[in-house]
Motif scaffolding. Structure first.
Motif, PDB file in Angstrom:
ATOM      1  N   THR A  81      58.252 -56.650  31.869  1.00  0.00           N
ATOM      2  CA  THR A  81      57.604 -55.635  32.704  1.00  0.00           C
ATOM      3  C   THR A  81      56.659 -56.272  33.713  1.00  0.00           C
ATOM      4  OG1 THR A  81      55.899 -55.327  31.019  1.00  0.00           O
ATOM      5  CG2 THR A  81      57.741 -53.771  30.995  1.00  0.00           C
ATOM      6  N   PHE A  82      56.018 -57.364  33.341  1.00  0.00           N
ATOM      7  CA  PHE A  82      55.112 -58.062  34.255  1.00  0.00           C
ATOM      8  C   PHE A  82      55.899 -58.778  35.352  1.00  0.00           C
ATOM      9  CE2 PHE A  82      51.997 -61.477  35.328  1.00  0.00           C
ATOM     10  CZ  PHE A  82      51.013 -60.635  35.820  1.00  0.00           C
ATOM     11  N   VAL A  83      57.026 -59.406  34.974  1.00  0.00           N
ATOM     12  CA  VAL A  83      57.879 -60.076  35.957  1.00  0.00           C
ATOM     13  C   VAL A  83      58.389 -59.051  36.966  1.00  0.00           C
ATOM     14  CG1 VAL A  83      60.054 -61.312  36.298  1.00  0.00           C
ATOM     15  CG2 VAL A  83      58.538 -61.947  34.409  1.00  0.00           C
ATOM     16  N   ALA A  84      58.801 -57.883  36.483  1.00  0.00           N
ATOM     17  CA  ALA A  84      59.292 -56.832  37.383  1.00  0.00           C
ATOM     18  C   ALA A  84      58.201 -56.399  38.358  1.00  0.00           C
ATOM     19  CB  ALA A  84      59.789 -55.639  36.567  1.00  0.00           C
ATOM     20  N   ALA A  85      56.976 -56.282  37.882  1.00  0.00           N
ATOM     21  CA  ALA A  85      55.865 -55.896  38.757  1.00  0.00           C
ATOM     22  C   ALA A  85      55.602 -56.987  39.793  1.00  0.00           C
ATOM     23  CB  ALA A  85      54.611 -55.618  37.938  1.00  0.00           C
ATOM     24  N   LEU A  86      55.607 -58.255  39.379  1.00  0.00           N
ATOM     25  CA  LEU A  86      55.372 -59.350  40.321  1.00  0.00           C
ATOM     26  C   LEU A  86      56.460 -59.421  41.390  1.00  0.00           C
ATOM     27  CD1 LEU A  86      54.064 -62.212  38.013  1.00  0.00           C
ATOM     28  CD2 LEU A  86      52.757 -60.851  39.645  1.00  0.00           C
TER      29      LEU A  86
END
Length: 161
Positions: free
Chosen positions: A150-155
Motif C-alpha cells: 500500500t505504501f509503494v502504491a502511494a509513492l
C-alpha cells in the motif's frame, strides 16, 4: 506509448531506475517564522528547519493518500538515516517561506527526498537538503526487506506511474 510498471526489488540493497526523479513537480508547504522558532537574535534556530522538512514530507505523503499514522499502524516506521543540508540565507522572525519537497529516488526500502526552503516568490533560497529514510519493522527494530504494497502504491502516485 505506455510503459510497463516494474515490481520493486525486495531487498534494501537492490537498485532500480524505476523510481528515479529528476524533474517532477515539488510539493509545497507554507511556513511562517514565529518567535519560538528563533534564537535570541531573531534568526531561525537550525533544528527548526529539520522539523519543517519532516512536516512537509508527512503532508506530501498525506496528499497522495498515505497518512503517516496509517503507515505506523502497518508496523512500519521511516527513520532518517542520512541528512545533508546547506543553509544559504537565514530566515528571520516574521518571515514567510515555502518548504518544497519531492521524492528523488527509491531503492528498495531506501527513500531519498530532495528539499528546498525558499521565499514565497521563489527569489530567495534559504536551505537545500537531502534526506534519506529507510523503512523499519517497528516490532523487530530491523530494516524491512520490502515496503508494504500500500505504501509503494502511494509513492507511485508521486511519480505518476
Amino acid at each position: 506509448m505506455a510503459t510497463e510498471s516494474k515490481e520493486l526489488p525486495t531487498t534494501a540493497i537492490a537498485r532500480t531506475p524505476d523510481l528515479h526523479a529528476t524533474s517532477e513537480p515539488w510539493f509545497e508547504y507554507p511556513i511562517t517564522v514565529y518567535p519560538h522558532h528563533t534564537d535570541y537574535a531573531g534568526i531561525v534556530w537550525h533544528g527548526n528547519y529539520i522539523n519543517w522538512l519532516e512536516e512537509a514530507r508527512v503532508m506530501c505523503l498525506k496528499s497522495i493518500g498515505m497518512d503517516y499514522a496509517e503507515f505506523v499502524k502497518l508496523g512500519c516506521d521511516l527513520p532518517v538515516v542520512e541528512f545533508n543540508a546547506k543553509y544559504h540565507r537565514p530566515l528571520r522572525m516574521g518571515m514567510a517561506a515555502i518548504v518544497k519537497v519531492r521524492m528523488r529516488e527509491m531503492k528498495g526500502v531506501r527513500i531519498e527526498w530532495e528539499n528546498r526552503i525558499e521565499s514565497p516568490d521563489g527569489k530567495e533560497l534559504y536551505l537545500t537538503a537531502q534526506v534519506v529514510l529507510v523503512s523499519i519493522d517497528r516490532e523487530k527494530g530491523k530494516i524491512m526487506r520490502k515496503l508494504p504494497p500500500t505504501f509503494v502504491a502511494a509513492l507511485r502516485k508521486i511519480r505518476g506511474i
